[in-house]
Design a protein around this motif. Structure first.
Motif, PDB file in Angstrom:
ATOM      1  N   LEU A   1      66.536  -5.937 -10.585  1.00  0.00           N
ATOM      2  CA  LEU A   1      65.817  -5.523 -11.777  1.00  0.00           C
ATOM      3  C   LEU A   1      64.870  -4.393 -11.421  1.00  0.00           C
ATOM      4  O   LEU A   1      64.190  -4.440 -10.392  1.00  0.00           O
ATOM      5  CB  LEU A   1      65.028  -6.689 -12.360  1.00  0.00           C
ATOM      6  N   THR A   2      64.822  -3.381 -12.270  1.00  0.00           N
ATOM      7  CA  THR A   2      63.880  -2.294 -12.084  1.00  0.00           C
ATOM      8  C   THR A   2      62.571  -2.696 -12.749  1.00  0.00           C
ATOM      9  O   THR A   2      62.554  -3.125 -13.904  1.00  0.00           O
ATOM     10  CB  THR A   2      64.400  -0.996 -12.701  1.00  0.00           C
ATOM     11  N   MET A   3      61.484  -2.564 -11.989  1.00  0.00           N
ATOM     12  CA  MET A   3      60.160  -2.899 -12.514  1.00  0.00           C
ATOM     13  C   MET A   3      59.230  -1.716 -12.294  1.00  0.00           C
ATOM     14  O   MET A   3      59.373  -0.977 -11.330  1.00  0.00           O
ATOM     15  CB  MET A   3      59.634  -4.159 -11.861  1.00  0.00           C
ATOM     16  N   VAL A   4      58.283  -1.556 -13.213  1.00  0.00           N
ATOM     17  CA  VAL A   4      57.408  -0.396 -13.222  1.00  0.00           C
ATOM     18  C   VAL A   4      55.950  -0.840 -13.321  1.00  0.00           C
ATOM     19  O   VAL A   4      55.639  -1.790 -14.030  1.00  0.00           O
ATOM     20  CB  VAL A   4      57.734   0.516 -14.437  1.00  0.00           C
ATOM     21  N   GLU A   5      55.095  -0.128 -12.609  1.00  0.00           N
ATOM     22  CA  GLU A   5      53.659  -0.271 -12.796  1.00  0.00           C
ATOM     23  C   GLU A   5      53.129   1.111 -13.148  1.00  0.00           C
ATOM     24  O   GLU A   5      53.206   2.044 -12.354  1.00  0.00           O
ATOM     25  CB  GLU A   5      52.938  -0.768 -11.534  1.00  0.00           C
ATOM     26  N   ASP A   6      52.652   1.255 -14.373  1.00  0.00           N
ATOM     27  CA  ASP A   6      52.062   2.533 -14.781  1.00  0.00           C
ATOM     28  C   ASP A   6      50.734   2.716 -14.087  1.00  0.00           C
ATOM     29  O   ASP A   6      49.946   1.784 -13.950  1.00  0.00           O
ATOM     30  CB  ASP A   6      51.861   2.578 -16.296  1.00  0.00           C
ATOM     31  N   LEU A   7      50.476   3.941 -13.648  1.00  0.00           N
ATOM     32  CA  LEU A   7      49.213   4.247 -12.996  1.00  0.00           C
ATOM     33  C   LEU A   7      48.350   5.014 -13.955  1.00  0.00           C
ATOM     34  O   LEU A   7      47.243   5.142 -13.921  1.00  0.00           O
ATOM     35  CB  LEU A   7      49.451   5.044 -11.715  1.00  0.00           C
TER      36      LEU A   7
ATOM     37  N   ARG B   1      46.957   3.111  -4.524  1.00  0.00           N
ATOM     38  CA  ARG B   1      46.021   4.172  -4.131  1.00  0.00           C
ATOM     39  C   ARG B   1      46.774   5.395  -3.623  1.00  0.00           C
ATOM     40  O   ARG B   1      46.465   6.527  -3.984  1.00  0.00           O
ATOM     41  CB  ARG B   1      45.044   3.672  -3.060  1.00  0.00           C
ATOM     42  N   VAL B   2      47.758   5.183  -2.764  1.00  0.00           N
ATOM     43  CA  VAL B   2      48.551   6.292  -2.231  1.00  0.00           C
ATOM     44  C   VAL B   2      49.287   7.006  -3.371  1.00  0.00           C
ATOM     45  O   VAL B   2      49.321   8.233  -3.424  1.00  0.00           O
ATOM     46  CB  VAL B   2      49.546   5.799  -1.158  1.00  0.00           C
ATOM     47  N   ALA B   3      49.851   6.244  -4.281  1.00  0.00           N
ATOM     48  CA  ALA B   3      50.581   6.844  -5.403  1.00  0.00           C
ATOM     49  C   ALA B   3      49.647   7.678  -6.278  1.00  0.00           C
ATOM     50  O   ALA B   3      49.994   8.785  -6.681  1.00  0.00           O
ATOM     51  CB  ALA B   3      51.259   5.753  -6.219  1.00  0.00           C
TER      52      ALA B   3
ATOM     53  N   ARG C   1      51.060  10.532  -8.694  1.00  0.00           N
ATOM     54  CA  ARG C   1      52.195   9.844  -9.319  1.00  0.00           C
ATOM     55  C   ARG C   1      51.732   9.204 -10.621  1.00  0.00           C
ATOM     56  O   ARG C   1      50.573   8.831 -10.763  1.00  0.00           O
ATOM     57  CB  ARG C   1      52.756   8.761  -8.396  1.00  0.00           C
ATOM     58  N   GLU C   2      52.650   9.050 -11.556  1.00  0.00           N
ATOM     59  CA  GLU C   2      52.329   8.433 -12.836  1.00  0.00           C
ATOM     60  C   GLU C   2      52.669   6.954 -12.866  1.00  0.00           C
ATOM     61  O   GLU C   2      52.153   6.214 -13.698  1.00  0.00           O
ATOM     62  CB  GLU C   2      53.067   9.145 -13.960  1.00  0.00           C
ATOM     63  N   ALA C   3      53.559   6.524 -11.964  1.00  0.00           N
ATOM     64  CA  ALA C   3      53.997   5.130 -11.954  1.00  0.00           C
ATOM     65  C   ALA C   3      54.601   4.787 -10.600  1.00  0.00           C
ATOM     66  O   ALA C   3      54.970   5.673  -9.832  1.00  0.00           O
ATOM     67  CB  ALA C   3      55.025   4.882 -13.054  1.00  0.00           C
ATOM     68  N   ILE C   4      54.697   3.491 -10.352  1.00  0.00           N
ATOM     69  CA  ILE C   4      55.433   2.975  -9.195  1.00  0.00           C
ATOM     70  C   ILE C   4      56.667   2.285  -9.775  1.00  0.00           C
ATOM     71  O   ILE C   4      56.539   1.446 -10.679  1.00  0.00           O
ATOM     72  CB  ILE C   4      54.591   1.962  -8.398  1.00  0.00           C
ATOM     73  N   VAL C   5      57.840   2.635  -9.278  1.00  0.00           N
ATOM     74  CA  VAL C   5      59.094   2.054  -9.760  1.00  0.00           C
ATOM     75  C   VAL C   5      59.798   1.421  -8.566  1.00  0.00           C
ATOM     76  O   VAL C   5      60.072   2.095  -7.575  1.00  0.00           O
ATOM     77  CB  VAL C   5      60.000   3.130 -10.405  1.00  0.00           C
ATOM     78  N   LEU C   6      60.071   0.127  -8.679  1.00  0.00           N
ATOM     79  CA  LEU C   6      60.704  -0.616  -7.594  1.00  0.00           C
ATOM     80  C   LEU C   6      61.803  -1.507  -8.159  1.00  0.00           C
ATOM     81  O   LEU C   6      61.760  -1.889  -9.328  1.00  0.00           O
ATOM     82  CB  LEU C   6      59.670  -1.483  -6.872  1.00  0.00           C
ATOM     83  N   ASP C   7      62.757  -1.859  -7.328  1.00  0.00           N
ATOM     84  CA  ASP C   7      63.816  -2.799  -7.712  1.00  0.00           C
ATOM     85  C   ASP C   7      63.593  -4.127  -7.000  1.00  0.00           C
ATOM     86  O   ASP C   7      63.275  -4.149  -5.801  1.00  0.00           O
ATOM     87  CB  ASP C   7      65.195  -2.247  -7.341  1.00  0.00           C
TER      88      ASP C   7
ATOM     89  N   ASN D   1      51.180  -8.878 -10.700  1.00  0.00           N
ATOM     90  CA  ASN D   1      50.518  -7.730 -10.084  1.00  0.00           C
ATOM     91  C   ASN D   1      50.625  -6.456 -10.918  1.00  0.00           C
ATOM     92  O   ASN D   1      50.454  -5.350 -10.395  1.00  0.00           O
ATOM     93  CB  ASN D   1      51.061  -7.503  -8.668  1.00  0.00           C
ATOM     94  N   GLY D   2      50.914  -6.592 -12.204  1.00  0.00           N
ATOM     95  CA  GLY D   2      50.851  -5.453 -13.112  1.00  0.00           C
ATOM     96  C   GLY D   2      52.147  -4.730 -13.406  1.00  0.00           C
ATOM     97  O   GLY D   2      52.145  -3.726 -14.116  1.00  0.00           O
ATOM     98  N   PHE D   3      53.259  -5.187 -12.879  1.00  0.00           N
ATOM     99  CA  PHE D   3      54.546  -4.551 -13.147  1.00  0.00           C
ATOM    100  C   PHE D   3      55.170  -5.153 -14.405  1.00  0.00           C
ATOM    101  O   PHE D   3      54.905  -6.300 -14.752  1.00  0.00           O
ATOM    102  CB  PHE D   3      55.513  -4.768 -11.977  1.00  0.00           C
ATOM    103  N   TYR D   4      56.007  -4.365 -15.069  1.00  0.00           N
ATOM    104  CA  TYR D   4      56.785  -4.873 -16.202  1.00  0.00           C
ATOM    105  C   TYR D   4      58.251  -4.524 -15.957  1.00  0.00           C
ATOM    106  O   TYR D   4      58.566  -3.576 -15.240  1.00  0.00           O
ATOM    107  CB  TYR D   4      56.287  -4.323 -17.539  1.00  0.00           C
ATOM    108  N   GLN D   5      59.134  -5.320 -16.563  1.00  0.00           N
ATOM    109  CA  GLN D   5      60.565  -5.110 -16.371  1.00  0.00           C
ATOM    110  C   GLN D   5      61.052  -3.943 -17.218  1.00  0.00           C
ATOM    111  O   GLN D   5      60.739  -3.851 -18.393  1.00  0.00           O
ATOM    112  CB  GLN D   5      61.338  -6.363 -16.770  1.00  0.00           C
TER     113      GLN D   5
END
Length: 55
Positions: A49-55, A6-8, A13-19, A31-35
C-alpha cells in the motif's frame, strides 16, 4: 519518523511517500500517514500500500 520528516522538510519536500504491507498500516497511520491506494510494487509477491505524510 521525526528525523525523516526533518530531512524531508529541509530538502523542501512536500510529502513523504512510502510503500507498506497492510499489517504495518496502523503504525504509520498513527504517525500521520494516510493511505493513497495499492502500490504497483510486486516485491516478494506481496500486496503493498502506498502511504503519504503531507509536510
Amino acid at each position: 519518523m521525526d528525523a525523516l520528516a526533518r530531512v524531508a522538510r529541509t530538502s523542501k519536500r512536500e510529502a513523504i511517500v512510502l510503500d507498506f504491507l497492510a499489517k504495518n498500516v496502523p503504525f504509520y497511520e498513527h504517525n500521520g500517514f494516510y493511505q493513497e491506494g495499492v502500490s504497483p510494487s510486486s516485491h516478494a509477491d506481496e500486496t503493498w500500500l502506498t502511504m503519504v505524510e503531507d509536510l
